[in-house]
Structure formats: C-alpha cells, structure tokens
Design an enzyme around this catalytic site. Structure first.
Site, mmCIF file in Angstrom:
data_model
loop_
_atom_site.group_PDB
_atom_site.id
_atom_site.type_symbol
_atom_site.label_atom_id
_atom_site.label_comp_id
_atom_site.label_asym_id
_atom_site.label_seq_id
_atom_site.Cartn_x
_atom_site.Cartn_y
_atom_site.Cartn_z
ATOM 1 N N SER A 99 18.439 28.567 135.034
ATOM 2 C CA SER A 99 18.213 28.812 136.466
ATOM 3 C C SER A 99 16.580 29.300 136.600
ATOM 4 C CB SER A 99 19.457 29.355 136.880
ATOM 5 O OG SER A 99 19.283 29.460 138.587
ATOM 6 N N ASP A 148 18.795 23.807 132.931
ATOM 7 C CA ASP A 148 18.597 23.679 134.576
ATOM 8 C C ASP A 148 17.882 24.537 135.387
ATOM 9 O OD1 ASP A 148 19.641 21.858 136.492
ATOM 10 O OD2 ASP A 148 21.526 23.229 136.910
ATOM 11 N N HIS A 163 25.678 23.744 137.999
ATOM 12 C CA HIS A 163 24.488 24.703 137.824
ATOM 13 C C HIS A 163 25.029 25.819 136.968
ATOM 14 C CE1 HIS A 163 20.506 26.523 137.868
ATOM 15 N NE2 HIS A 163 21.036 27.488 138.830
#
Length: 319
Positions: free
Chosen positions: A138, A165, A241
């Site tokens: 992230s 991600d 996510h």
C-alpha cells in the site's frame, strides 16, 4: 533466453513456493532508543532463519495506519524459504507519518542495517546485504519505490524492488508527497528488477461507503507501467487490498482498516498470503540466485498459485 535459463537450473530441486518452506526461523522485536546508539531509528520486527547460512535481506514497509505485526503470517511464509526480513514501524508517537518524513526515516533505517542488523541475528546466520531487497504494501509500497528512486539518501545498494498493491495517493489527480508517478511509461530511473503484485478488488469502493483503498490511476497498474524491464506484474483478481494481512488484526483501527474500509475477497486470507509470499519467493530466487524454475512455472501456468491470477506479465531485460 528463457529456455537457456531453465536448463541452467534443471535438476537443482524445487520447493513449492506457495507452501511454507522447511527453514526454521524466529521473530525478534527490536525497540528504538535515543540513549543507545546501536538501536534502530524506529522499532522493528526481524524475521530471521535460525539455520546457519547467508541470506538475502528484505526491507519491508507497512501500509497506512497498519502495524508491522499485522503482516506476521505473510513474512513468516517468506522467511521460511530462506530470507531475512526487516519490518520497521514507521509511526511517530503512535501515529502514522506522512509524505517525505516517512520516506526519509525509512532510508535511515536502511542505513542502520549496515552495522545494526548482524549483531541481532542468531549465531552463524549472516545478513547478505549484497542482496538487499526493498518491498512494501500500500503506502509502504510507494515508500519502497521512493527510497529506490533516491528520495531518501542511503549508503546501501538495492538488488530488487517489490510493490505489494502499492498506492500513490487518493486518486489519479491527488498523489501524496513525494509525487513519484510521472504518467510516463518506463520513466522510473531504476536499475534493478521490479515485481508489482496487485489486487482486483483494490479499486472497488469499500464497505461503509468508503472510497477505494487502491484507486484507479494511483495503484499497481501505474507503478508497473512506469518501471523498466526486467519487470513483472501479477494481479490477484478475487482479493482485496488488505487480504494479505493476518486474519486477526488487533485493536479497533486494525479491524476497521482490515475488514471494513477496504473491499475484501470471498476466500480465506491464507490463500492470498500464500499467493503473495510465493510470488515474492519465486521472483527473488530467479533474480537474486539465478534459480528460475519456480518463477517460470508460474509464468507458464498461473494456476499454480492458490488464487486466480488474471494478469501475469513478465518483461525481461533487453538482451
């Protein structure tokens, strides 16, 4: 070229990268201390093999508001295949940091590795900093890219980069600082192999009317597009996510982030953790050790992964 690489490692044996490896390991909590000059700039977790040997080192940055111990199952999977993982907690007074401050502090922790890591490892376990990997999830994925791109000055060199991600901001038009996406294909000035692992549900709005956690225009697709070969891209289409985190994330913030704000997949998280961990191991075996068998197996048949991979791309370096 791929056929020649396959012949070079044929017969060397293979480990199923999507299952836990057979290397024994332990987790070490390390606190930071102003009074102790040998302490790291920030608290961190070290996942280290206990089996004697020299191992590549992966520096892992956590996501926004996420605690480093929320990735324990994922990092345990990777260390069991023969890697040392260092995961700092990049908070300030218990709160997340933003922008350039986090990137610069990550760089300071990287520099600390040169003298501070080895004394904390088990006897006869050596940190091979000649094979140092940057990684993150992230916002931590963006932090890893920013460090690799030189937004934090470090004395160590990096051998590979992996974004899990990665997210660059709130939308295509609203990047967080430092703004590293240029919107120009292959514009990242990186001289290392890069793997980007994305999720299919990251760009979808979360529960509780929350915006997407990995919005279009600021997610894994842009990061991959701006990398130069050698580069790899995988997308786990049925997962979200936060699905590579542990099943249990302590505290209200951990529960809200992990299971409410972001869209989650329908299957067990263990499948996503094994997928991400296996892809990391296969990619690094290939590019750090020249052992291409597992990586080529996934490229040739993505169904080897525990989750559906609907986008598998690998562009090797020009010969």
């Amino acid at each position: 070229m791929m056929a020649q690489r396959r012949e070079a490692v044929m017969g060397s044996g293979s480990t199923d990268v999507f299952e836990k490896g057979d290397i024994h390991w332990k987790k070490v909590n390390v606190d930071s201390s102003i009074a102790n000059s040998s302490s790291p700039p920030k608290p961190l977790l070290i996942f280290t093999p206990t089996l004697p040997g020299a191992y590549p080192v992966i520096f892992f940055c956590h996501g926004f508001c996420v605690r480093n111990n929320f990735y324990s199952e994922l990092l345990a999977h990777i260390v069991s295949h023969g890697f040392i993982l260092v995961a700092p907690q990049l908070f300030c007074n218990g709160l997340p940091m933003f922008g350039p401050c986090e990137v610069k502090l990550a760089g300071k922790v990287v520099d600390w590795l040169a003298k501070g890591l080895q004394p904390l490892l088990p006897e006869n376990v050596e940190a091979n900093l000649e094979k140092l990997v940057l990684s993150g999830h992230s916002k931590g994925g963006k932090t890893a890219f920013a460090v690799a791109l030189g937004y934090a000055k470090t004395t160590l060199k990096f051998s590979a980069l992996i974004g899990i991600d990665p997210v660059a901001g709130f939308s295509k038009h609203c990047q967080t600082l430092p703004r590293i996406l240029t919107r120009v294909p292959r514009s990242f000035n990186l001289d290392m192999p890069v793997a980007v692992i994305g999720t299919g549900l990251g760009p979808i709005k979360g529960k509780c009317w929350a915006p997407p956690c990995a919005p279009e225009g600021a997610n894994h697709r842009e990061f991959f597009d701006e990398c130069k070969p050698p580069r790899a891209h995988f997308v786990a289409s049925d997962f979200g996510h936060m699905d590579m985190l542990d099943d249990d994330t302590e505290g209200v913030v951990g529960t809200v982030l992990s299971k409410c704000l972001c869209r989650n997949g329908r299957g067990p998280r263990d499948l996503m953790r094994r997928t991400v961990g296996g892809l990391v191991v296969a990619f690094l075996r290939a590019h750090l050790n020249g052992q291409w068998k597992d990586f080529e197996a996934v490229l040739g048949d993505p169904s080897h992964a525990p989750t559906k991979l609907d986008h598998v791309v690998y562009l090797p370096a020009p010969s």
